[in-house]
Design a protein around this motif. Structure first.
Motif, PDB file in Angstrom:
ATOM      1  N   PRO A  12      -5.920 -16.977  93.455  1.00  0.00           N
ATOM      2  CA  PRO A  12      -6.088 -18.115  92.557  1.00  0.00           C
ATOM      3  C   PRO A  12      -4.873 -18.390  91.680  1.00  0.00           C
ATOM      4  O   PRO A  12      -4.782 -19.426  91.062  1.00  0.00           O
ATOM      5  CB  PRO A  12      -7.300 -17.705  91.709  1.00  0.00           C
ATOM      6  CG  PRO A  12      -8.033 -16.697  92.531  1.00  0.00           C
ATOM      7  CD  PRO A  12      -6.970 -15.969  93.287  1.00  0.00           C
ATOM      8  N   THR A  13      -3.945 -17.454  91.615  1.00  0.00           N
ATOM      9  CA  THR A  13      -2.756 -17.677  90.781  1.00  0.00           C
ATOM     10  C   THR A  13      -1.589 -18.224  91.600  1.00  0.00           C
ATOM     11  O   THR A  13      -0.495 -18.396  91.063  1.00  0.00           O
ATOM     12  CB  THR A  13      -2.319 -16.357  90.126  1.00  0.00           C
ATOM     13  OG1 THR A  13      -2.027 -15.388  91.143  1.00  0.00           O
ATOM     14  CG2 THR A  13      -3.393 -15.832  89.207  1.00  0.00           C
ATOM     15  N   ASP A  14      -1.813 -18.510  92.882  1.00  0.00           N
ATOM     16  CA  ASP A  14      -0.725 -18.892  93.775  1.00  0.00           C
ATOM     17  C   ASP A  14      -0.419 -20.389  93.686  1.00  0.00           C
ATOM     18  O   ASP A  14      -0.390 -21.095  94.681  1.00  0.00           O
ATOM     19  CB  ASP A  14      -1.065 -18.503  95.205  1.00  0.00           C
ATOM     20  CG  ASP A  14       0.130 -18.590  96.140  1.00  0.00           C
ATOM     21  OD1 ASP A  14       1.256 -18.569  95.643  1.00  0.00           O
ATOM     22  OD2 ASP A  14      -0.088 -18.685  97.359  1.00  0.00           O
ATOM     23  N   PHE A  15      -0.236 -20.912  92.459  1.00  0.00           N
ATOM     24  CA  PHE A  15       0.104 -22.317  92.269  1.00  0.00           C
ATOM     25  C   PHE A  15       1.252 -22.407  91.265  1.00  0.00           C
ATOM     26  O   PHE A  15       1.275 -21.698  90.252  1.00  0.00           O
ATOM     27  CB  PHE A  15      -1.093 -23.121  91.748  1.00  0.00           C
ATOM     28  CG  PHE A  15      -2.224 -23.229  92.741  1.00  0.00           C
ATOM     29  CD1 PHE A  15      -2.204 -24.214  93.722  1.00  0.00           C
ATOM     30  CD2 PHE A  15      -3.290 -22.342  92.705  1.00  0.00           C
ATOM     31  CE1 PHE A  15      -3.242 -24.314  94.638  1.00  0.00           C
ATOM     32  CE2 PHE A  15      -4.323 -22.431  93.616  1.00  0.00           C
ATOM     33  CZ  PHE A  15      -4.304 -23.414  94.594  1.00  0.00           C
ATOM     34  N   ASP A  16       2.189 -23.289  91.564  1.00  0.00           N
ATOM     35  CA  ASP A  16       3.285 -23.523  90.623  1.00  0.00           C
ATOM     36  C   ASP A  16       2.825 -24.365  89.447  1.00  0.00           C
ATOM     37  O   ASP A  16       3.329 -24.222  88.338  1.00  0.00           O
ATOM     38  CB  ASP A  16       4.446 -24.224  91.333  1.00  0.00           C
ATOM     39  CG  ASP A  16       5.008 -23.377  92.456  1.00  0.00           C
ATOM     40  OD1 ASP A  16       5.392 -22.228  92.183  1.00  0.00           O
ATOM     41  OD2 ASP A  16       5.042 -23.852  93.604  1.00  0.00           O
ATOM     42  N   GLY A  36      -4.138 -28.330  92.193  1.00  0.00           N
ATOM     43  CA  GLY A  36      -3.147 -27.273  92.317  1.00  0.00           C
ATOM     44  C   GLY A  36      -1.970 -27.712  93.168  1.00  0.00           C
ATOM     45  O   GLY A  36      -2.147 -28.294  94.236  1.00  0.00           O
ATOM     46  N   VAL A  37      -0.759 -27.416  92.680  1.00  0.00           N
ATOM     47  CA  VAL A  37       0.472 -27.834  93.350  1.00  0.00           C
ATOM     48  C   VAL A  37       1.301 -26.613  93.679  1.00  0.00           C
ATOM     49  O   VAL A  37       1.516 -25.745  92.824  1.00  0.00           O
ATOM     50  CB  VAL A  37       1.291 -28.785  92.454  1.00  0.00           C
ATOM     51  CG1 VAL A  37       2.589 -29.201  93.146  1.00  0.00           C
ATOM     52  CG2 VAL A  37       0.464 -30.006  92.076  1.00  0.00           C
ATOM     53  N   GLN A  44      -4.371 -28.159  96.645  1.00  0.00           N
ATOM     54  CA  GLN A  44      -5.815 -27.973  96.488  1.00  0.00           C
ATOM     55  C   GLN A  44      -6.326 -28.919  95.406  1.00  0.00           C
ATOM     56  O   GLN A  44      -5.673 -29.129  94.383  1.00  0.00           O
ATOM     57  CB  GLN A  44      -6.118 -26.520  96.089  1.00  0.00           C
ATOM     58  CG  GLN A  44      -7.595 -26.190  95.944  1.00  0.00           C
ATOM     59  CD  GLN A  44      -7.825 -24.705  95.707  1.00  0.00           C
ATOM     60  OE1 GLN A  44      -7.281 -23.870  96.426  1.00  0.00           O
ATOM     61  NE2 GLN A  44      -8.615 -24.382  94.695  1.00  0.00           N
ATOM     62  N   VAL A  45      -7.487 -29.498  95.667  1.00  0.00           N
ATOM     63  CA  VAL A  45      -8.191 -30.303  94.673  1.00  0.00           C
ATOM     64  C   VAL A  45      -9.561 -29.681  94.465  1.00  0.00           C
ATOM     65  O   VAL A  45     -10.359 -29.584  95.398  1.00  0.00           O
ATOM     66  CB  VAL A  45      -8.330 -31.769  95.119  1.00  0.00           C
ATOM     67  CG1 VAL A  45      -9.122 -32.572  94.098  1.00  0.00           C
ATOM     68  CG2 VAL A  45      -6.953 -32.397  95.332  1.00  0.00           C
ATOM     69  N   GLY A  46      -9.834 -29.205  93.252  1.00  0.00           N
ATOM     70  CA  GLY A  46     -11.098 -28.543  92.956  1.00  0.00           C
ATOM     71  C   GLY A  46     -11.082 -27.076  93.323  1.00  0.00           C
ATOM     72  O   GLY A  46     -10.224 -26.603  94.082  1.00  0.00           O
ATOM     73  N   GLY A  47     -12.034 -26.326  92.772  1.00  0.00           N
ATOM     74  CA  GLY A  47     -12.128 -24.902  93.047  1.00  0.00           C
ATOM     75  C   GLY A  47     -11.327 -24.083  92.058  1.00  0.00           C
ATOM     76  O   GLY A  47     -10.593 -24.617  91.229  1.00  0.00           O
ATOM     77  N   PRO A  48     -11.450 -22.749  92.148  1.00  0.00           N
ATOM     78  CA  PRO A  48     -10.750 -21.883  91.195  1.00  0.00           C
ATOM     79  C   PRO A  48      -9.252 -21.896  91.435  1.00  0.00           C
ATOM     80  O   PRO A  48      -8.793 -21.869  92.582  1.00  0.00           O
ATOM     81  CB  PRO A  48     -11.351 -20.502  91.465  1.00  0.00           C
ATOM     82  CG  PRO A  48     -11.823 -20.571  92.886  1.00  0.00           C
ATOM     83  CD  PRO A  48     -12.278 -21.978  93.108  1.00  0.00           C
ATOM     84  N   GLY A  51      -2.283 -21.319  87.520  1.00  0.00           N
ATOM     85  CA  GLY A  51      -0.917 -21.695  87.832  1.00  0.00           C
ATOM     86  C   GLY A  51       0.082 -21.102  86.877  1.00  0.00           C
ATOM     87  O   GLY A  51      -0.251 -20.714  85.751  1.00  0.00           O
ATOM     88  N   ARG A  52       1.317 -21.045  87.322  1.00  0.00           N
ATOM     89  CA  ARG A  52       2.393 -20.584  86.455  1.00  0.00           C
ATOM     90  C   ARG A  52       2.615 -21.567  85.307  1.00  0.00           C
ATOM     91  O   ARG A  52       3.093 -21.200  84.242  1.00  0.00           O
ATOM     92  CB  ARG A  52       3.674 -20.406  87.262  1.00  0.00           C
ATOM     93  CG  ARG A  52       3.542 -19.354  88.371  1.00  0.00           C
ATOM     94  CD  ARG A  52       4.814 -19.265  89.220  1.00  0.00           C
ATOM     95  NE  ARG A  52       4.617 -18.310  90.300  1.00  0.00           N
ATOM     96  CZ  ARG A  52       4.102 -18.625  91.487  1.00  0.00           C
ATOM     97  NH1 ARG A  52       3.729 -19.879  91.724  1.00  0.00           N
ATOM     98  NH2 ARG A  52       3.939 -17.702  92.424  1.00  0.00           N
ATOM     99  N   ARG A  53       2.294 -22.835  85.580  1.00  0.00           N
ATOM    100  CA  ARG A  53       2.387 -23.875  84.560  1.00  0.00           C
ATOM    101  C   ARG A  53       1.122 -24.706  84.644  1.00  0.00           C
ATOM    102  O   ARG A  53       0.608 -24.958  85.739  1.00  0.00           O
ATOM    103  CB  ARG A  53       3.612 -24.747  84.822  1.00  0.00           C
ATOM    104  CG  ARG A  53       3.816 -25.892  83.838  1.00  0.00           C
ATOM    105  CD  ARG A  53       5.075 -26.676  84.195  1.00  0.00           C
ATOM    106  NE  ARG A  53       5.207 -27.859  83.353  1.00  0.00           N
ATOM    107  CZ  ARG A  53       5.559 -29.060  83.797  1.00  0.00           C
ATOM    108  NH1 ARG A  53       5.813 -29.228  85.086  1.00  0.00           N
ATOM    109  NH2 ARG A  53       5.671 -30.087  82.972  1.00  0.00           N
ATOM    110  N   GLU A  54       0.597 -25.134  83.501  1.00  0.00           N
ATOM    111  CA  GLU A  54      -0.629 -25.926  83.500  1.00  0.00           C
ATOM    112  C   GLU A  54      -0.477 -27.138  82.590  1.00  0.00           C
ATOM    113  O   GLU A  54       0.200 -27.077  81.566  1.00  0.00           O
ATOM    114  CB  GLU A  54      -1.826 -25.070  83.056  1.00  0.00           C
ATOM    115  CG  GLU A  54      -2.092 -23.891  83.995  1.00  0.00           C
ATOM    116  CD  GLU A  54      -3.486 -23.306  83.829  1.00  0.00           C
ATOM    117  OE1 GLU A  54      -4.239 -23.821  82.974  1.00  0.00           O
ATOM    118  OE2 GLU A  54      -3.804 -22.354  84.559  1.00  0.00           O
TER     119      GLU A  54
END
Length: 380
Positions: A12-16, A36-37, A44-48, A51-54
């Motif tokens: 779940p943390t695998d998003f920039d 998530g990008v 990803q759109v939706g779900g847990p 990210g490193r930046r939010e």
């Protein structure tokens, strides 16, 4: 041999970047969801997700980047006597991003002395060096000689899936058969043909009559390029589409009658697609009565109020597929140059930065378009 272990699922943390809690709008629905990008891709759109930046997007709309399919940021045939656009890929793409547009379709004019591939290479290199937005190129063919027709089949391998020509240029009627062959070759290759639909004979006749007026004024500009010039050319483009079976895209359509011709063609199953531009959605021919009326000169000209309302209805009901700015970046001084007369104009306006905000204001906020339809015509 031992079985290859399965690849680990992304954590779940695998998003920039994660955009939190916004109202995500697509062409067919809207929902409140996180986005998530990874890198430059919406993953990803939706779900847990973490990210490193939010970014907090609560009470905000999250829309796809806009796509402007019709801009002019290069001018391969400009001379000192006929100055070129004042934007390039650098300044044009900056204006685009400021207005919510992330992808640009540039009209790249293929000179009679060169191949399509050469022009694409030259302008592709310029775009790669200058642009901070994504760019694709529409080769605009001025002289459809046999070698050019043969080259059309190779365009998809070069990553190019469009071809453009102009019915209002003197070369069209002289080479109409060759343009038809190029259009057929495009259809066979899976390439869509973009056509500027104004009939040159009608324009020349009406312009000649205006030359006899003792006092020419920009308010008379619509009479030099009347609705029938667009309607007859649109009908001819539809006939060419029917003969060749080639997907056909009518650029910057301006009038109710031309739109009705396209709707009838589509009802018969022809692959005809329609673009309009901001000028025709937000302004009418009364602008030419102003002292600075030359600022609004375009080809085709601004039309009447009923034409404008017909275009808004076409956007809402799907008769019109896209909105393109046809960004033609002259300076104010160039447009108002007193040496430029009624029949020798500098057509077009700069709309890259303003196209989407205007469409949101006069379209969505005014109740003419849903947000979903806005996304459909500007991105999907």
């Amino acid at each position: 041999m031992p079985a290859t272990p399965p690849s680990p699922s992304p954590s779940p943390t695998d998003f920039d970047l994660v955009i939190r809690g916004g109202t995500v709008v697509t062409a067919d629905r809207r929902l409140i969801a996180d986005v998530g990008v990874r890198g430059a891709t919406i993953a990803q759109v939706g779900g847990p997700m973490l990210g490193r930046r939010e970014l907090d997007a609560h009470d905000r709309l999250v829309l796809p980047g806009g796509l402007d399919p019709h801009v002019h940021l290069t001018c391969s045939d400009a001379t000192e006597a006929d100055p070129s656009w004042v934007d390039d890929f650098e300044s044009g793409s900056a204006a685009a991003l400021a207005g919510g547009i992330t992808t640009l379709g540039n009209m790249s004019f293929v000179l009679p002395s060169e191949t399509i591939g050469h022009r694409l290479a030259v302008e592709g290199e310029m775009a790669a060096r200058q642009s901070i937005a994504d760019v694709f190129l529409h080769p605009a063919v001025l002289s459809p000689m046999g070698a050019i027709i043969d080259e059309v089949a190779t365009l998809p391998a070069q990553g190019v899936t469009s071809l453009k020509f102009f019915m209002n240029f003197p070369s069209f009627d002289g080479f109409a058969g060759q343009f038809l062959m190029a259009m057929h070759a495009a259809g066979q290759a899976g390439v869509i043909t973009l056509i500027h639909c104004e009939d040159l004979a009608t324009i020349e006749c009406c312009s000649a009559l205006l030359r006899h007026h003792p006092h020419q004024h920009v308010r008379d500009f619509p009479e030099s390029r009347p609705v029938m010039a667009e309607v007859s050319a649109t009908q001819r483009a539809i006939a060419m589409c029917e003969v060749t079976g080639a997907p056909t895209y009518i650029v910057h359509l301006s009038s109710a009658r031309a739109l009705a011709a396209c709707a009838e063609a589509r009802a018969r199953g022809l692959p005809v697609f329609v673009e309009t531009r901001p000028l025709y959605l937000h302004l009418t021919r009364e602008c030419y009565d102003r002292d600075d009326g030359a600022l609004f000169v375009a080809q085709p000209p601004l039309r009447e109020g009923p034409d404008r309302e017909a275009l808004w209805r076409g956007l809402a009901d799907g008769t019109i597929d896209t909105v393109g700015s046809d960004h033609a970046p002259w300076t104010r001084e160039m447009k108002l140059d007193p040496s430029v007369d009624l029949l020798n104009v500098r057509p077009g306006v700069a709309d890259l930065e303003t196209m989407l905000p205007l469409l949101l204001t006069d379209g969505v906020l005014a109740g003419r378009l849903s947000l979903e339809r806005f996304v459909a015509v500007t991105s999907t």
